[in-house]
Design a protein around this motif. Structure first.
Motif, PDB file in Angstrom:
ATOM      1  N   ASP A   1     -13.180   3.194   1.517  1.00  0.00           N
ATOM      2  CA  ASP A   1     -12.724   3.418   2.891  1.00  0.00           C
ATOM      3  C   ASP A   1     -11.295   3.959   2.947  1.00  0.00           C
ATOM      4  N   MET A   2     -10.428   3.434   2.100  1.00  0.00           N
ATOM      5  CA  MET A   2      -9.009   3.808   2.157  1.00  0.00           C
ATOM      6  C   MET A   2      -8.637   4.926   1.182  1.00  0.00           C
ATOM      7  N   ASN A   3      -9.566   5.273   0.305  1.00  0.00           N
ATOM      8  CA  ASN A   3      -9.347   6.323  -0.689  1.00  0.00           C
ATOM      9  C   ASN A   3      -8.168   6.014  -1.612  1.00  0.00           C
ATOM     10  N   LEU A   4      -7.971   4.740  -1.934  1.00  0.00           N
ATOM     11  CA  LEU A   4      -6.970   4.384  -2.932  1.00  0.00           C
ATOM     12  C   LEU A   4      -7.513   4.737  -4.311  1.00  0.00           C
ATOM     13  N   ASN A   5      -6.621   4.933  -5.257  1.00  0.00           N
ATOM     14  CA  ASN A   5      -7.015   5.282  -6.610  1.00  0.00           C
ATOM     15  C   ASN A   5      -6.776   4.155  -7.604  1.00  0.00           C
ATOM     16  N   ARG A   6      -5.870   3.236  -7.266  1.00  0.00           N
ATOM     17  CA  ARG A   6      -5.492   2.169  -8.197  1.00  0.00           C
ATOM     18  C   ARG A   6      -5.150   0.900  -7.422  1.00  0.00           C
ATOM     19  N   VAL A   7      -5.661  -0.224  -7.908  1.00  0.00           N
ATOM     20  CA  VAL A   7      -5.303  -1.533  -7.374  1.00  0.00           C
ATOM     21  C   VAL A   7      -4.856  -2.375  -8.563  1.00  0.00           C
ATOM     22  N   GLU A   8      -3.696  -2.980  -8.422  1.00  0.00           N
ATOM     23  CA  GLU A   8      -3.148  -3.768  -9.516  1.00  0.00           C
ATOM     24  C   GLU A   8      -2.878  -5.195  -9.078  1.00  0.00           C
ATOM     25  N   LEU A   9      -2.663  -6.059 -10.061  1.00  0.00           N
ATOM     26  CA  LEU A   9      -2.367  -7.465  -9.786  1.00  0.00           C
ATOM     27  C   LEU A   9      -1.556  -8.040 -10.927  1.00  0.00           C
ATOM     28  N   SER A  10      -0.976  -9.190 -10.667  1.00  0.00           N
ATOM     29  CA  SER A  10      -0.382  -9.994 -11.734  1.00  0.00           C
ATOM     30  C   SER A  10      -0.917 -11.410 -11.569  1.00  0.00           C
TER      31      SER A  10
ATOM     32  N   ILE B   1       0.853  -1.188   0.000  1.00  0.00           N
ATOM     33  CA  ILE B   1       0.000   0.000   0.000  1.00  0.00           C
ATOM     34  C   ILE B   1       0.892   1.243   0.000  1.00  0.00           C
ATOM     35  N   ASP B   2       0.673   2.085  -0.974  1.00  0.00           N
ATOM     36  CA  ASP B   2       1.414   3.339  -1.131  1.00  0.00           C
ATOM     37  C   ASP B   2       0.404   4.467  -0.970  1.00  0.00           C
TER      38      ASP B   2
ATOM     39  N   PHE C   1       0.885   7.677  -0.649  1.00  0.00           N
ATOM     40  CA  PHE C   1       1.185   8.879  -1.425  1.00  0.00           C
ATOM     41  C   PHE C   1       0.597   8.756  -2.832  1.00  0.00           C
ATOM     42  N   ASN C   2       0.872   7.631  -3.485  1.00  0.00           N
ATOM     43  CA  ASN C   2       0.363   7.409  -4.845  1.00  0.00           C
ATOM     44  C   ASN C   2      -1.007   6.750  -4.865  1.00  0.00           C
ATOM     45  N   GLN C   3      -1.524   6.393  -3.695  1.00  0.00           N
ATOM     46  CA  GLN C   3      -2.857   5.797  -3.526  1.00  0.00           C
ATOM     47  C   GLN C   3      -3.007   4.507  -4.332  1.00  0.00           C
ATOM     48  N   THR C   4      -2.023   3.610  -4.179  1.00  0.00           N
ATOM     49  CA  THR C   4      -2.032   2.343  -4.902  1.00  0.00           C
ATOM     50  C   THR C   4      -1.838   1.171  -3.947  1.00  0.00           C
ATOM     51  N   ALA C   5      -2.188  -0.012  -4.429  1.00  0.00           N
ATOM     52  CA  ALA C   5      -1.961  -1.251  -3.692  1.00  0.00           C
ATOM     53  C   ALA C   5      -1.919  -2.401  -4.690  1.00  0.00           C
ATOM     54  N   VAL C   6      -1.400  -3.540  -4.220  1.00  0.00           N
ATOM     55  CA  VAL C   6      -1.347  -4.760  -5.017  1.00  0.00           C
ATOM     56  C   VAL C   6      -2.342  -5.759  -4.427  1.00  0.00           C
TER      57      VAL C   6
END
Length: 174
Positions: free
Chosen positions: A113-122, A75-76, A78-83
């Motif tokens: 809830d967390m106000n993330l902007n992007r969630v990615e996966l592989s 979880i980042d 600052f950049n509002q991202t997570a995997v």
């Protein structure tokens, strides 16, 4: 029918049994290796000491039995991202909507809830069932890492996918 709760130390023995099963690991990007219970307890302790960087949830059935895991890691803020990661332990719990439910719930948590902007996966390019789930939920394919993972004596592709908050459909999760 299903619910999420934070991973608990008491979940480790069943998770260890899943992670020691080659059939499940063959569907995931991780390599198969024998993992003893102490390693899983140390993994859990590491998670608990770094909870700001990850959310790991157990997926429970209607009998409160753990049937899978769903996580947001790296979880980042600052950049509002997570995997995103998911694992449905026993094959008898697959193809019953568990993955769809858990994916939507963790994305709802990520975006609302967390106000993330992007969630990615592989995901393994050969795991068509998982890719179909991610497509259904709204993940978009962003690329392929050719022959990126060594599985069962050969190198296989990893498909990179992501979903943005603006593309997340609240109707999907209701």
């Amino acid at each position: 029918m299903y619910r999420l709760r934070e991973l608990e130390r008491d979940d480790m023995p069943i998770i260890n049994s899943w992670r020691s099963g080659k059939e499940l690991i063959d569907k995931l990007g991780a390599p198969f290796r024998y993992i003893n219970k102490e390693v899983d307890y140390k993994w859990y302790d590491s998670y608990m000491s770094n909870r700001g960087n990850a959310i790991r949830c157990s997926i429970l059935n209607d009998k409160d039995q753990i049937i899978g895991l769903v996580s947001l890691t790296n979880i980042d803020r600052f950049n509002q991202t997570a995997v995103f990661h998911i694992m449905i332990g026993d094959s008898s719990n697959r193809e019953k909507g568990v993955g769809y439910y858990a994916t939507n719930e963790i994305l709802k948590h990520a975006f609302l809830d967390m106000n993330l902007n992007r969630v990615e996966l592989s995901v393994l390019g050969s795991n068509q069932r998982a890719i179909a789930l991610y497509d259904k939920v709204g993940f978009k394919r962003e690329g392929v890492k050719s022959k990126a993972v060594y599985k069962n004596g050969t190198f296989v592709d990893m498909v990179i996918m992501a979903i943005l908050k603006e593309d997340f459909s609240r109707e999907v999760v209701q």
